[in-house]
Write a protein that holds these residues in place. Structure first.
Motif, PDB file in Angstrom:
ATOM      1  N   TRP A  35      37.983   9.343  22.158  1.00  0.00           N
ATOM      2  CA  TRP A  35      37.915   8.611  20.895  1.00  0.00           C
ATOM      3  C   TRP A  35      36.471   8.390  20.465  1.00  0.00           C
ATOM      4  CZ3 TRP A  35      35.444   3.919  20.408  1.00  0.00           C
ATOM      5  CH2 TRP A  35      35.154   3.222  21.575  1.00  0.00           C
ATOM      6  N   ARG A  36      35.549   8.404  21.426  1.00  0.00           N
ATOM      7  CA  ARG A  36      34.133   8.196  21.088  1.00  0.00           C
ATOM      8  C   ARG A  36      33.531   9.400  20.369  1.00  0.00           C
ATOM      9  NH1 ARG A  36      32.255   3.739  24.055  1.00  0.00           N
ATOM     10  NH2 ARG A  36      33.706   3.051  25.687  1.00  0.00           N
ATOM     11  N   VAL A  37      34.102  10.572  20.594  1.00  0.00           N
ATOM     12  CA  VAL A  37      33.565  11.794  19.986  1.00  0.00           C
ATOM     13  C   VAL A  37      33.590  11.699  18.464  1.00  0.00           C
ATOM     14  CG1 VAL A  37      33.945  14.279  19.698  1.00  0.00           C
ATOM     15  CG2 VAL A  37      34.147  13.224  21.961  1.00  0.00           C
ATOM     16  N   VAL A  38      34.676  11.139  17.915  1.00  0.00           N
ATOM     17  CA  VAL A  38      34.795  11.098  16.456  1.00  0.00           C
ATOM     18  C   VAL A  38      33.711  10.216  15.827  1.00  0.00           C
ATOM     19  CG1 VAL A  38      37.259  11.624  16.427  1.00  0.00           C
ATOM     20  CG2 VAL A  38      36.532   9.249  16.588  1.00  0.00           C
ATOM     21  N   PHE A  39      33.292   9.166  16.531  1.00  0.00           N
ATOM     22  CA  PHE A  39      32.212   8.318  16.015  1.00  0.00           C
ATOM     23  C   PHE A  39      30.845   8.983  16.199  1.00  0.00           C
ATOM     24  CE2 PHE A  39      35.611   5.229  16.768  1.00  0.00           C
ATOM     25  CZ  PHE A  39      35.584   4.534  15.566  1.00  0.00           C
ATOM     26  N   ALA A  40      30.690   9.736  17.282  1.00  0.00           N
ATOM     27  CA  ALA A  40      29.414  10.418  17.527  1.00  0.00           C
ATOM     28  C   ALA A  40      29.113  11.450  16.452  1.00  0.00           C
ATOM     29  CB  ALA A  40      29.430  11.076  18.907  1.00  0.00           C
TER      30      ALA A  40
END
Length: 428
Positions: free
Chosen positions: A174-179
């Motif tokens: 889920w962190r990838v989409v914010f990165a």
């Protein structure tokens, strides 16, 4: 158009990815002993950013009215991209306890401040660069960027959810989409690096010394601006709030409703994507129409159609059948696409040039507060009433209120610089 729209794209991309991975954020950032409370906290943290948007709008928009439209565009995209990227770096609640939701809220506040000045600044920039008979058509690209972002954000979030194992998605996926917001921000800054100031602002800048007492950049000037434009601000609140509510109903609420009523993630995503593409086409068509026949008829027709369509939309979304679910999405999406462009252009068109960004940002961001808490309202209404139709009935009531305000108080702008119905034909 590309330079003005890229910041709006980043803002709504962030909106979409938050919604797509909200379930994972609730587990990562909040105690999980009560899943419903964790999800409510997740959406409450999301809504906090909308509470600070008027503050960001005042601070940044006053810079736009004082120093130029292009300056605000540099600041907003930088703040939004860095704040969104920072969410990817926040440790989980299991690792740092209560500091995790606090850091999430801090990031959301920074996003809210940045977003507060983005749309009004970008709309003013486009509006003042555009020919008088093409202003709605050019500003329609802000709406297009909104739905391009929501389609991409929703698609990315769902693809990762399907492609990654559940434990991988919860730990880091889920962190990838914010990165991804950081490289998007660099692209936006590159596009905006050589913007020229608008001709209308350059003329205002030359007269700044004689108008200093009414400058919106001083505290006294700001409150004078609010007093002089209070009718226009209240008017926009009356129908612009429905714009924020309708956007959420179309982008997020309907997809969540389908998933809760037997649709697979693949089917719900496909319906959402098709709906978004139809809205993009509708926005482009309605922009030209708004330049030809005026803003008011389109606003009234769009809001009226959505008031009638929203309950059938959600009824069709409860069937679990792909064709009926798609039909439900489209009967709401088409009138929404008609409503968007004249709603956005009124953010700047209702106000005089010297305070256009400030007054427009205040009006718009007050309406966005309403939209920001719609996820919370939707969950609460459903839980409180036990009826899946409670939220669509609420949306329908806000549409009726918007139509009433438009019929009673809205008048087409009368300034000479505003394109009027038939203006293009008269020039030809």
């Amino acid at each position: 158009m590309a330079a003005a729209s890229i910041g709006n794209f980043v803002e709504w991309y962030e909106f979409s990815i938050y919604g797509a991975v909200a379930a994972f954020i609730s587990v990562a950032m909040f105690p999980t002993d009560d899943p419903t409370a964790a999800m409510l906290n997740t959406w409450a943290a999301y809504g906090i950013a909308f509470l600070v948007r008027p503050i960001g709008g005042v601070i940044l928009a006053r810079v736009g009215d004082r120093y130029g439209r292009r300056h605000i565009l540099y600041v907003t995209i930088t703040m939004m991209s860095v704040a969104t990227f920072s969410i990817a770096l926040i440790p989980s609640h299991a690792a740092i306890g209560i500091a995790a939701p606090i850091l999430l809220i801090c990031a959301r506040i920074c996003q809210g401040i940045a977003a507060g000045g983005e749309l009004a600044g970008a709309a003013a920039f486009l509006y003042e660069h555009a020919p008088a008979d093409r202003r709605a058509r050019m500003i329609s690209f802000l709406g297009v960027s909104t739905f391009c972002a929501t389609v991409l954000g929703s698609l990315l979030g769902t693809v990762l959810t399907v492609a990654l194992p559940a434990d991988a998605m919860q730990s880091w996926g889920w962190r990838v989409v914010f990165a991804t917001a950081l490289p998007l921000g660099f692209v936006g800054l590159y596009i905006r690096r050589s913007l020229e100031e608008t001709p209308e602002f350059r003329q205002l800048h030359e007269k700044r010394a004689t108008e200093a007492t009414e400058s919106s950049t001083s505290p006294e000037g700001f409150w004078l601006t609010m007093r002089k434009n209070r009718r226009a601000i209240c008017l926009y609140l009356g129908f612009g709030s429905f714009y924020s509510i309708a956007i959420y109903a179309s982008i997020a609420a309907y997809m969540a409703f389908m998933l809760a009523n037997g649709f697979s993630e693949k089917s719900a995503l496909t319906i959402n994507t098709i709906s978004g593409l139809v809205i993009i086409v509708g926005i482009l068509l309605s922009g030209g129409l708004a330049d030809r026949i005026g803003r008011k008829p389109i606003l009234i027709c769009g809001a009226s159609a959505m008031a009638v369509a929203v309950v059938p939309t959600f009824l069709l979304g409860s069937t679990g059948t792909f064709a009926l679910g798609l039909l439900g999405a489209l009967i709401f999406a088409i009138p929404l696409s008609v409503f968007i462009t004249p709603a956005v252009i009124n953010v700047v068109e209702l106000f005089p040039a010297k305070v256009r960004v400030t007054a427009g940002a205040v009006a718009y961001n007050l309406t966005v507060i309403v939209g920001g808490f719609m996820p919370f309202v939707a969950v609460w209404l459903t839980e409180a009433t036990g009826s899946p139709l409670a939220y669509p009935l609420f949306v329908a009531s806000t549409a009726v209120l918007a139509v009433t305000v438009l019929l009673v108080w809205y008048r087409e702008p009368k300034d000479d610089h505003v394109s009027k119905p038939g203006a293009a034909e008269a020039r030809r």
